[in-house]
Design an enzyme around this catalytic site. Structure first.
Site, PDB file in Angstrom:
ATOM      1  NE  ARG A 151      -3.799   2.074   2.501  1.00 32.63           N
ATOM      2  CZ  ARG A 151      -3.950   2.783   3.616  1.00 32.63           C
ATOM      3  NH1 ARG A 151      -3.252   2.461   4.707  1.00 32.63           N
ATOM      4  NH2 ARG A 151      -4.764   3.812   3.649  1.00 32.63           N
ATOM      5  CG  HIS A 184      -1.172   5.356  -0.388  1.00 34.70           C
ATOM      6  ND1 HIS A 184      -1.908   5.975   0.601  1.00 34.70           N
ATOM      7  CD2 HIS A 184      -1.991   4.400  -0.905  1.00 34.70           C
ATOM      8  CE1 HIS A 184      -3.110   5.408   0.676  1.00 34.70           C
ATOM      9  NE2 HIS A 184      -3.175   4.452  -0.216  1.00 34.70           N
ATOM     10  CG  ASP A 185       6.573   6.783  -3.357  1.00 36.52           C
ATOM     11  OD1 ASP A 185       6.552   8.027  -3.283  1.00 36.52           O
ATOM     12  OD2 ASP A 185       7.555   6.152  -3.785  1.00 36.52           O
ATOM     13  N   PRO A 235      -7.105   7.694  -4.593  1.00 35.06           N
ATOM     14  CG  PRO A 235      -7.003   5.530  -5.459  1.00 35.06           C
ATOM     15  CD  PRO A 235      -6.160   6.713  -5.150  1.00 35.06           C
ATOM     16  CG  ASN A 292      -0.720   8.793   2.727  1.00 35.09           C
ATOM     17  OD1 ASN A 292      -1.150   7.795   2.155  1.00 35.09           O
ATOM     18  ND2 ASN A 292      -0.236   9.843   2.074  1.00 35.09           N
ATOM     19  N   GLY A 308       4.687  10.497  -8.610  1.00 32.89           N
ATOM     20  CA  GLY A 308       5.432   9.362  -9.151  1.00 32.89           C
ATOM     21  C   GLY A 308       6.148   8.569  -8.064  1.00 32.89           C
ATOM     22  CB  SER A 346       7.092  12.066  -2.340  1.00 31.99           C
ATOM     23  OG  SER A 346       6.081  11.292  -2.959  1.00 31.99           O
ATOM     24  CG  HIS A 352      -7.959  -3.697  -1.413  1.00 30.82           C
ATOM     25  ND1 HIS A 352      -9.005  -2.817  -1.560  1.00 30.82           N
ATOM     26  CD2 HIS A 352      -6.896  -2.927  -1.074  1.00 30.82           C
ATOM     27  CE1 HIS A 352      -8.584  -1.577  -1.344  1.00 30.82           C
ATOM     28  NE2 HIS A 352      -7.302  -1.618  -1.046  1.00 30.82           N
ATOM     29  CG  ASP A 393       8.715  11.150  -5.683  1.00 29.68           C
ATOM     30  OD1 ASP A 393       7.898  10.521  -4.955  1.00 29.68           O
ATOM     31  OD2 ASP A 393       8.657  12.373  -5.825  1.00 29.68           O
TER      32      ASP A 393
END
Length: 301
Positions: free
Chosen positions: A49, A53-54, A148, A81, A59, A63, A178, A61
């Protein structure tokens, strides 16, 4: 060099990007992930996950790994998050890699490899991904509006994933992630207040029981929360999908046929999932001077 239909330019991403500069990169990440998952199998879902989410924000990266500072609220502090876990697994791998080959292996690559290794550990498909992602220098809480939400319907999901270049089939395959993990009651309790025609009544009772323990109570997406299999799709056929964004895939004619195919044929799901994950792992990758290799995954150099 062409890998499964994705072209990579020379000197940029490749499967053996670290072969000369840090030959132990992959085994170090893999061993770190295996140790962590043996201690806590639920981290497989968490790492997968986190990678998603990254990649969906700025992109792939790294973050998502950056901590907030007094001047900057980072992605990881967004409501979407707050339930992410497993950051310490990435930290552990990074620490060992910095001892072996300082300043070489990016946090973005570590996370992408860790997600892949977690899928394999949980019994899912084994696949290789190219390496060579650089770490981004931006992590802002407001960017997470592009994740999403759990109440999206199929056409909203198809549109959002489509903006990243994913097909309808890839949306369904990636939703199959999932097969691992849980949802918190706060993400699905609104389904219980009115009769939902796409929710089996016995399963609705199960969800109500779960929610009696409060908003943070956890409901597994399928009966094998730590196993990567196709049971998630079987659950959708029984109207036992936990989130609106899960069950909508069966309720909608555009996607129902793909759900049925994956429910019947796990090998087909595994194949499509690994192809879609390869594509996911190369979303908007930063190369060369567009990024950096962080010393610590939690802060920009």
């Amino acid at each position: 060099m062409i890998v499964s239909g994705f072209g990579f330019r020379a000197n940029s991403m490749s499967m053996n990007y670290y072969m000369m500069s840090c030959p132990f990169a992959e085994p170090i990440v893999k061993n770190t992930v295996m140790r962590a998952l043996q201690a806590d199998p639920t981290l497989a879902a968490a790492l997968l996950r986190m990678h998603f989410h990254d990649c969906f924000i700025e992109g792939c990266d790294g973050s998502i790994l950056i901590d907030s500072t007094k001047d900057n609220k980072a992605e990881k502090d967004s409501p979407a998050n707050l339930s992410l876990r497993g950051y310490e697994v990435i930290d552990d791998a990074k620490e060992e890699l910095e001892e072996r080959c300082p300043g070489v292996v990016s946090c973005a690559d570590i996370l992408a490899m860790a997600a892949r290794d977690a899928v394999f550990w949980a019994g899912g498909p084994v696949y290789d991904i190219p390496k060579g992602r650089k770490d981004g220098r931006r992590s802002k809480i407001e960017d997470t509006i592009n994740l999403p939400p759990p109440f999206f319907n199929a056409s909203q999901l198809i549109k959002m994933f489509g903006q990243h270049g994913f097909s309808v089939q890839e949306v369904v395959a990636l939703s199959g992630a999932h097969t691992l993990g849980v949802a918190r009651c706060s993400s699905f309790k609104f389904r219980l207040s009115a009769a939902d025609p796409n929710l089996d009544s016995d399963f609705a009772n199960t969800l109500s029981k779960t929610c009696s323990a409060g908003d943070n109570a956890e409901q597994p997406f399928d009966s094998t929360r730590n196993n990567f299999d196709n049971f998630y799709f079987n659950a959708l056929q029984r109207k036992a999908g936990v989130l609106v964004s899960d069950q909508t895939l069966y309720a909608t004619t555009t996607t129902r046929g793909i759900v049925n195919a994956y429910a019947m044929n796990q090998a087909m799901f595994f194949f499509d999932f690994q192809q879609a994950m390869l594509k996911m792992s190369t979303l908007d990758v930063k190369e060369g001077s567009k990024g950096e290799v962080r010393e610590s995954c939690r802060k920009i150099n």
